[in-house]
Design an enzyme around this catalytic site. Structure first.
Site, PDB file in Angstrom:
ATOM      1  N   ARG A 112     -23.106   9.348  38.851  1.00  0.00           N
ATOM      2  CA  ARG A 112     -24.031  10.399  38.388  1.00  0.00           C
ATOM      3  C   ARG A 112     -23.191  11.656  38.199  1.00  0.00           C
ATOM      4  NH1 ARG A 112     -29.897  12.243  40.560  1.00  0.00           N
ATOM      5  NH2 ARG A 112     -30.351  10.419  39.287  1.00  0.00           N
ATOM      6  N   GLN A 142     -33.301   4.875  34.984  1.00  0.00           N
ATOM      7  CA  GLN A 142     -34.694   5.315  35.124  1.00  0.00           C
ATOM      8  C   GLN A 142     -35.577   4.635  34.080  1.00  0.00           C
ATOM      9  OE1 GLN A 142     -36.106   7.638  37.482  1.00  0.00           O
ATOM     10  NE2 GLN A 142     -37.977   6.767  36.617  1.00  0.00           N
ATOM     11  N   CYS A 274     -40.260  10.831  36.125  1.00  0.00           N
ATOM     12  CA  CYS A 274     -39.114  10.231  36.821  1.00  0.00           C
ATOM     13  C   CYS A 274     -38.987  10.743  38.245  1.00  0.00           C
ATOM     14  CB  CYS A 274     -37.829  10.491  36.034  1.00  0.00           C
ATOM     15  SG  CYS A 274     -37.496  12.250  35.793  1.00  0.00           S
TER      16      CYS A 274
HETATM   17  N1  NVA Z   1     -33.908  15.719  33.811  1.00  0.00           N
HETATM   18  C1  NVA Z   1     -33.753  15.660  35.249  1.00  0.00           C
HETATM   19  C2  NVA Z   1     -33.908  14.249  35.742  1.00  0.00           C
HETATM   20  C3  NVA Z   1     -33.779  14.083  37.233  1.00  0.00           C
HETATM   21  C4  NVA Z   1     -33.934  12.652  37.668  1.00  0.00           C
HETATM   22  C5  NVA Z   1     -32.384  16.219  35.632  1.00  0.00           C
HETATM   23  O1  NVA Z   1     -31.396  15.873  34.979  1.00  0.00           O
HETATM   24  O2  NVA Z   1     -32.320  16.999  36.580  1.00  0.00           O
HETATM   25  N1   CP Z   2     -35.488   9.974  39.189  1.00  0.00           N
HETATM   26  C1   CP Z   2     -34.287  10.143  39.780  1.00  0.00           C
HETATM   27  O1   CP Z   2     -33.223   9.789  39.248  1.00  0.00           O
HETATM   28  O2   CP Z   2     -34.357  10.676  41.029  1.00  0.00           O
HETATM   29  P1   CP Z   2     -33.147  11.199  41.917  1.00  0.00           P
HETATM   30  O3   CP Z   2     -32.601  12.417  41.251  1.00  0.00           O
HETATM   31  O4   CP Z   2     -33.765  11.481  43.253  1.00  0.00           O
HETATM   32  O5   CP Z   2     -32.102  10.113  41.993  1.00  0.00           O
END
Ligand code: NVA
Ligand code: CP
Length: 321
Positions: A112, A142, A274
């Site tokens: 990530r 997701q 999400c």
């Molecule tokens: N669009 C959000 C999704 C989090 C799961 C972000 O990137 O923070």
């Molecule tokens: N939806 C999602 O990816 O959640 P987290 O940021 O908690 O991993």
């Protein structure tokens, strides 16, 4: 005796960087496996016995971290949490060199991070599967859980009308690509100035031509939600955009998913997010906690969808499942 439910889906790409890499059939095969992995009798099938997944996190996470780690443990493997501060990534070692090192120790890597290019560099230099656990551009894991949830509720993806309301971000990009691939009609409503990038529109339109799906881009949330089977939203300021949060709050006025808006959807619509959610910003508590919301089922499905993905990418293909 092991339950025999299907052979492990063989994916054409060794990594999951974006859903654009997989065919509609590959996505459907993964979802089919995910639904079977969810059955309680399959919870602890040791399909990844002794395998190790490294998980690099350069942004925060609850669902992604815990579902990947729990999934690996349930499959008989192990997961290792790695962050930028405690590895040499934080001191400038390249993603390419890191990939070459990790490939010698691990059986798979999930990352990530911010830039999609980092994930690509990692995958290009890795001899083990690399999974995109969210970048600024995409969040494919997701979407696997989201589509699995839609299948559980409606039994089909093709022909369903999907409305995405709010910020055009990593979530909407992945949903646009995924929906276009599998044949769902997607309408996205964003404030002017926050529309999807042309590169993702072009990619989604290309896939939509093949599947017969439609893609509508509008600044009118009511138009997008009209007769929709699925209403989806996400935060207005994603990770990395914290400094823009106040400005965005003002610009996104009128894009909240609330009961006045959802009243325009199909009577059997579902609400998806999400998570994490900012209650009373992009969605009201009444909708998030209401009878149409499937957000907690959707969050649980991260575990099952990712177990299917991990098995498809990392299990010995000769294992009979
Ligand atoms: N669009 C959000 C999704 C989090 C799961 C972000 O990137 O923070
Ligand atoms: N939806 C999602 O990816 O959640 P987290 O940021 O908690 O991993």
């Amino acid at each position: 005796m092991a339950t025999v439910y299907q052979t492990i889906p063989q994916l054409s790409q060794p990594h999951l960087l974006t859903l654009a890499d997989y065919s509609a059939q590959e996505i459907l095969d993964l979802l089919d496996l995910a639904i079977k992995m969810k059955k309680p009798e399959n919870k602890h099938r040791p399909l990844l016995q002794g395998k190790i997944l490294g998980m690099i996190f350069e942004k925060s996470s609850t669902r992604t971290r815990i579902s990947f780690e729990a999934g690996m443990l349930q499959l008989g493997g192990h997961a290792m949490y790695l962050n930028t501060q405690d590895t040499q990534l934080g001191r400038g070692e390249t993603y390419g060199d890191t990939a070459r090192i990790l490939s010698g120790y691990l059986d798979g890597v999930m990352i990530r991070t911010f830039k999609q290019e980092a994930v690509v560099e990692l995958a290009t230099n890795s001899t083990v599967p690399v999974i995109n656990g969210l970048t600024d551009d995409y969040h494919p894991c997701q979407v696997l859980a989201d589509f699995m949830t839609i299948l559980e509720v409606f039994g089909t993806l093709k022909g369903k009308k999907f409305a995405y309301i709010g910020d055009a971000n990593n979530m909407s990009n992945s949903l646009m690509i995924g929906a276009a691939k599998v044949g769902m009609d997607l309408s996205i409503a964003t404030p002017a100035g926050y529309a999807p990038n042309q590169w993702v529109i072009d990619a989604a339109e290309g896939f939509a031509k093949e599947s017969g799906a439609t893609l509508t881009i509008t600044t009118d949330p009511k138009e997008a939600v009209n007769d929709a089977h699925i209403i989806y939203t996400d935060v207005w300021a994603s990770m990395g955009q914290e400094e823009e949060a106040a400005e965005r709050l003002a610009h996104f006025e009128g894009f909240q998913v609330n009961e006045a808006l959802t009243a325009l959807a199909d009577p059997n619509y579902i609400f998806m997010h999400c998570l994490p959610a900012h209650r009373e910003e992009e969605v009201t508590t009444a909708v998030l906690e209401g009878p149409h919301s499937v957000v907690f089922q959707e969050a649980e499905n991260r575990l099952h969808a990712q177990k299917a993905l991990l098995v498809a990418l990392m299990a010995d293909p000769s294992i009979e499942i």
